[in-house]
Write a protein that holds these residues in place. Structure first.
Motif, PDB file in Angstrom:
ATOM      1  N   GLY A 183       0.786  -1.230   0.000  1.00 47.93           N
ATOM      2  CA  GLY A 183       0.000   0.000   0.000  1.00 47.93           C
ATOM      3  C   GLY A 183       0.812   1.272   0.000  1.00 47.93           C
ATOM      4  N   GLN A 186       2.573   4.335  -4.315  1.00 44.55           N
ATOM      5  CA  GLN A 186       1.421   4.970  -4.961  1.00 44.55           C
ATOM      6  C   GLN A 186       1.910   5.940  -6.022  1.00 44.55           C
ATOM      7  OE1 GLN A 186      -1.643   4.118  -4.397  1.00 44.55           O
ATOM      8  NE2 GLN A 186      -1.565   3.051  -2.441  1.00 44.55           N
ATOM      9  N   THR A 193       0.121  14.719  -4.579  1.00 45.94           N
ATOM     10  CA  THR A 193       1.104  13.873  -3.903  1.00 45.94           C
ATOM     11  C   THR A 193       2.454  13.976  -4.604  1.00 45.94           C
ATOM     12  OG1 THR A 193       0.342  11.954  -5.177  1.00 45.94           O
ATOM     13  CG2 THR A 193      -0.571  12.232  -2.958  1.00 45.94           C
ATOM     14  N   LYS A 196       5.631  12.082  -3.557  1.00 44.60           N
ATOM     15  CA  LYS A 196       5.946  10.705  -3.932  1.00 44.60           C
ATOM     16  C   LYS A 196       6.655  10.624  -5.292  1.00 44.60           C
ATOM     17  CE  LYS A 196       2.112   8.449  -1.536  1.00 44.60           C
ATOM     18  NZ  LYS A 196       2.948   7.820  -0.491  1.00 44.60           N
ATOM     19  N   GLY A 200       7.438   7.312  -7.607  1.00 42.40           N
ATOM     20  CA  GLY A 200       6.003   7.178  -7.861  1.00 42.40           C
ATOM     21  C   GLY A 200       5.549   7.866  -9.127  1.00 42.40           C
ATOM     22  N   ARG A 352      -1.354   3.681 -14.574  1.00 47.19           N
ATOM     23  CA  ARG A 352      -1.137   3.730 -13.131  1.00 47.19           C
ATOM     24  C   ARG A 352      -2.471   3.803 -12.405  1.00 47.19           C
ATOM     25  NH1 ARG A 352       3.794   5.708 -11.729  1.00 47.19           N
ATOM     26  NH2 ARG A 352       3.260   4.820  -9.713  1.00 47.19           N
ATOM     27  N   ILE A 354      -4.380   4.392  -8.354  1.00 46.62           N
ATOM     28  CA  ILE A 354      -4.293   4.648  -6.918  1.00 46.62           C
ATOM     29  C   ILE A 354      -4.876   3.417  -6.242  1.00 46.62           C
ATOM     30  CG2 ILE A 354      -5.195   6.042  -5.028  1.00 46.62           C
ATOM     31  CD1 ILE A 354      -5.479   8.333  -7.090  1.00 46.62           C
ATOM     32  N   ARG A 355      -4.169   2.859  -5.257  1.00 38.05           N
ATOM     33  CA  ARG A 355      -4.690   1.656  -4.597  1.00 38.05           C
ATOM     34  C   ARG A 355      -4.958   1.948  -3.126  1.00 38.05           C
ATOM     35  NH1 ARG A 355      -0.944  -2.089  -4.081  1.00 38.05           N
ATOM     36  NH2 ARG A 355       0.603  -0.448  -4.282  1.00 38.05           N
ATOM     37  N   ARG A 356      -6.145   1.541  -2.656  1.00 42.36           N
ATOM     38  CA  ARG A 356      -6.537   1.830  -1.280  1.00 42.36           C
ATOM     39  C   ARG A 356      -7.077   0.601  -0.570  1.00 42.36           C
ATOM     40  NH1 ARG A 356      -3.784   5.729  -1.450  1.00 42.36           N
ATOM     41  NH2 ARG A 356      -4.452   7.816  -2.061  1.00 42.36           N
ATOM     42  N   SER A 382      -9.163   0.298  -6.186  1.00 45.63           N
ATOM     43  CA  SER A 382      -8.328   1.227  -6.956  1.00 45.63           C
ATOM     44  C   SER A 382      -9.187   2.366  -7.489  1.00 45.63           C
ATOM     45  CB  SER A 382      -7.614   0.520  -8.118  1.00 45.63           C
ATOM     46  OG  SER A 382      -8.522   0.140  -9.136  1.00 45.63           O
TER      47      SER A 382
END
Lengths: 466, 197, 183
Positions: A183, A186, A193, A196, A200, A352, A354-356, A382
């Motif tokens: 996790g 990202q 963000t 990152k 990232g 790409r 976003i993973r949550r 995601s």
């Protein structure tokens, strides 16, 4: 060809739902996903829906001391939009794959055999799930209270009920059930963000990185294609207010057979010429259990590795064309190839996510190699502007196939369905063939959803979304 | 202003196993009838022009043809020399229709201008969305599509061909070396051959 | 001195045959073609065929937003094929190996000989060929037979390499020579 600097508008964080751009953080480690079915006329359902909106958490940053005890976010399936009275024409402006739904596209995703929709958990993939409420809480007591309030609000209006509730909670050390830290890697999103960016973002020349256009993750903003479009057009989005500050969401319940994984890796590890089972597992994943990338540390984890540090993820596959440091088919190399596909990362940057996600179910005790029958795994979540390009565009050609990596029929050993070659090559002077591949991960169900912006939610509640 | 969405899936009859077909007819601008034959001749003379496409390793066969007229077979076929020149394009490749276009435009940008620049309403290769719509508007669907090795991708075929060559050489050697030398020879073979397995 | 055909790519050939469909027969032809089973295509019985397709072109597509209609005067059947070797012997084989399907398909086209078979059908197809401007093949020297053989060998070698990890050195040598040794 030069790329003009993006004219990236400021993200309207008070209109974007929270948890998309920035994660709430590991302190919110009690989670419930409640799929609600609407079984009443749209006007009645909208009354209930409107009652939620004051509690929905946005992406507006929290000032010190203002961190909420619980958070609430709302997403809808195509069926849910219709159930709340959004017109057929407006629903038709949503993406093709979203409207088809995940179950219909199971073939593309490798959800066959034990993972086929016919075997999915009741309520998932049938069209019955309309609205997804995601509740996160810092403490169990607040979690229970929030759930109670949710149930009460539904009873008060009537005609809406929870058909699937999936609870999830962080495991010790923010690991997932196979024992890997997860996790923290990202995408770097411009204006949200950028911290990152090293690792990232998009890998550029001379070791530089740049953040990805916000429109790759939130609709209504320029995406990577807009950067190279003279007319700076925005990517396709739902019509009207629904198309702004929202995003598509993928939700998948992935069962993990931890015992099978441990047994397989232990047996193969005994034969692996370059190390033990732990090292073999790291080669399969592309990271050691603590998160150290195998590409930078092929022989053992870095004792100083800190997943939260800004440069933790700053690596490329660069010279490792033959996969002798990090195998060509390692899980993280497949799901985010970075520069490994050549052409300055051009073939990766539009895929790409976003993973949550969050793990669910009790951990299998350390050392146990027999299944205890408990339900455990990962709720994969995601966010992306295009389900087809960013989620399916990884799942189908990169996870469930090996062609683009020169790996023929080999699928992701950790995650891919075993109906491929059934092996993974660990490249090296003495190549090692890891086999047989088994169904370590089984899909128990999933949905394609849309998480609207705040103004869009209000429009839906008012019956004014078109 | 935002781009319209294009459905990302290929019609099922255009697909056989892991191989997808696209067949396209585009109307040429007047200068196309000189440009295209020139490009064909250049491509034949300097095949490196296609190195980038070849390197992507997902196109098995492709052809381009400039059509000015069709052979006449007598009535009731109408004798007509076409008003415009048309570019006919067919391709067989691995992967999904939309992924093919998305990859191609990003990596083969110059090539895209070369082959599509003289087609009317060509929107330019980037952004990918309008280019996909351009393809969709000019695409003809197959009624029947067949591939002799439908599940073998370009990479697999290339690997298999290369591997066969190496395997033959090694098998020949192996039969002629003393038995205690086999193990080392096998390991050396495997180290070389692993990228094709 | 003959000029090398522009339809050639290495040892492969890119064939296109355009034949006008008889008035009123378009739907029946489309139904027939669409009913051909993908897993048992008649084209599999023409073994030099790498990839081939039948399409119905109702008319020339009009560039969107323009008025550039260029009517064909009726729908056309388009047959394309990427195959090994020369076009003359391929057409001969096509007509000989799938006579029933070839007749059912091309008899619906204008100018098709009666009966739609043999040398006459072959000549009809050849006459309606359009030469490719440029043809590309990813593995231009490899025939269908060679590819099939190589694919099979690769699969067997992978199976062996995986299983060989559990064998003793002596077993490995013996098994390898048994399965892959020169015959």
């Amino acid at each position: 060809m030069s790329i003009a600097p993006p004219a990236s508008p400021q993200l309207e964080v008070s209109d974007i739902q929270g948890d998309i751009l920035r994660a709430y953080g590991n302190s919110f480690d009690h989670t419930s996903y409640a799929f609600v079915q609407v079984d009443c006329p749209p006007e009645q359902a909208r009354t209930w829906f409107a009652g939620l909106l004051d509690h929905v958490t946005t992406a507006a940053p929290w000032r010190p001391g203002e961190k909420p005890l619980t958070t609430l976010n709302v997403a809808l399936t195509a069926g849910g939009l219709a159930a709340l009275g959004v017109s057929g024409e407006t629903v038709g402006s949503f993406s093709h794959e979203f409207r088809q739904g995940m179950a219909t596209r199971a073939g593309l995703l490798g959800d066959s055999g034990v993972s086929a929709p016919e075997r999915w958990q009741d309520g998932l993939g049938t069209g019955a799930a309309h609205v997804l409420l995601t509740i996160n809480a810092q403490r169990a007591a607040d979690h229970r209270r929030a759930l109670g309030k949710m149930e009460a609000a539904m009873r008060e209006v009537g005609g809406v009920r929870v058909i699937v509730r999936q609870d999830a909670q962080l495991l010790h050390g923010a690991r997932e059930h196979f024992g890997f830290a997860d996790g923290f890697a990202q995408p770097a999103i411009e204006g949200a963000t950028d911290d990152k960016v090293r690792g990232g973002g998009v890998p550029e020349r001379h070791g530089r990185w740049r953040s990805l256009a916000a429109g790759e993750f939130v609709l209504g903003y320029p995406d990577e294609d807009s950067r190279v479009d003279r007319r700076r057009r925005l990517p396709p989005a739902p019509a009207g207010v629904l198309g702004r500050n929202g995003t598509y969401m993928v939700w998948r319940k992935l069962h993990q057979d931890v015992a099978l994984w441990r047994r397989t890796i232990a047996a193969a590890g005994a034969r692996y010429p370059y190390g033990d089972a732990r090292k073999l597992a790291a080669k399969v994943v592309g990271r050691w259990q603590d998160g150290t990338p195998v590409e930078t540390h092929p022989h053992g984890p870095d004792p100083d590795f800190d997943a939260a540090a800004p440069g933790a993820n700053d690596f490329r596959y660069g010279a490792d064309h033959d996969g002798r440091r990090c195998p060509l088919g390692a899980h993280i190399r497949r799901s985010n190839p970075r520069d490994a596909l050549g052409h300055d990362g051009k073939l990766s940057l539009r895929h790409r996510m976003i993973r949550r996600g969050m793990p669910y179910g009790p951990p299998l005790p350390e050392g146990a190699v027999e299944d205890d029958g408990a339900e455990r795994g990962l709720v994969f979540v995601s966010f992306q502007a295009s389900i087809f390009r960013q989620f399916e565009g990884v799942q189908t050609p990169w996870i469930n196939d090996g062609n683009v990596f020169g790996l023929g029929d080999d699928k992701d050993f950790l995650l891919g369905d075993p109906e491929g070659s059934g092996k993974m090559t660990i490249q090296g002077a003495k190549p090692f063939f890891l086999a047989p591949q088994a169904a370590f991960v089984v899909t128990r169900g999933g949905e394609y959803l849309y998480m609207p912006g705040m103004a869009a939610l209000r429009a839906i509640a008012a019956g004014a979304a078109g | 202003m935002s781009l319209p969405a294009v459905s990302p899936d290929a019609p099922p009859r255009n697909v056989h196993g892991r191989t997808t077909s696209i067949t396209l007819l585009t109307t040429q601008k007047p200068w196309g009838r000189f440009w295209m034959p020139f490009m064909f001749a250049s491509a034949r003379a300097a095949p490196r022009v296609l190195a980038a496409m070849d390197g992507l390793s997902f196109i098995s066969f492709a052809s381009w043809t400039l059509i000015r007229e069709l052979p006449y077979n007598g009535p009731p076929q109408q004798v007509r020399r076409l008003r415009h020149a048309h570019l006919f394009f067919e391709v067989s490749f691995n992967g999904s229709w939309a992924q093919y276009i998305d990859s191609s435009v990003r990596v083969l940008t110059t090539g895209m201008y070369t082959f599509w620049g003289s087609s009317r309403r060509f929107p330019g290769p980037l952004p990918a969305g309008p280019f996909q719509a351009f393809f969709k508007a000019h695409e003809i669907d197959c009624s029947h599509y067949h591939c002799a090795y439908p599940d073998a991708t370009v990479t697999i075929v290339r690997s298999a061909i290369e591997l066969e060559r190496r395997l033959e050489m090694f098998a020949h050697r192996a039969a002629n070396i003393p038995s205690d030398a086999f193990e080392d020879a096998w390991e050396a073979f495997l180290e070389d051959a692993q990228e094709y397995l | 001195m003959s000029v090398r055909s522009t339809s050639i790519a290495g040892e492969t050939y890119s064939l296109q045959v355009w034949t006008p469909i008889r008035p009123g027969e378009e739907d029946a032809l489309r139904d027939y073609l669409e009913a051909l089973p993908p897993e048992a295509s008649p084209l599999a019985r023409v073994p030099r065929t790498h990839m081939a397709r039948w399409l119905i072109v109702p008319d020339m597509p009009v560039a969107p937003g323009t008025d550039l209609r260029d009517p064909l005067g009726g729908p056309f059947l388009l047959f394309t094929s990427n195959f090994d070797g020369d076009v003359d012997s391929y057409l001969h084989e096509l007509v000989a190996q799938i006579p029933q399907e070839a007749a059912a398909i091309w008899s619906r086209c204008v100018g098709c000989p009666q009966p739609p078979e043999g040398a006459a059908l072959k000549a009809y197809l050849h006459r309606n060929q359009i030469q490719a401007g440029f043809a590309f093949a990813a593995y231009p020297q490899a025939s269908v037979a060679q590819i099939r053989r190589a694919l099979d060998k690769r699969r067997r070698l992978i199976d062996f390499a995986v299983g060989a990890q559990e064998m003793t050195p002596a077993q490995r040598r013996e098994e390898f020579l048994e399965r892959f040794g020169p015959r």
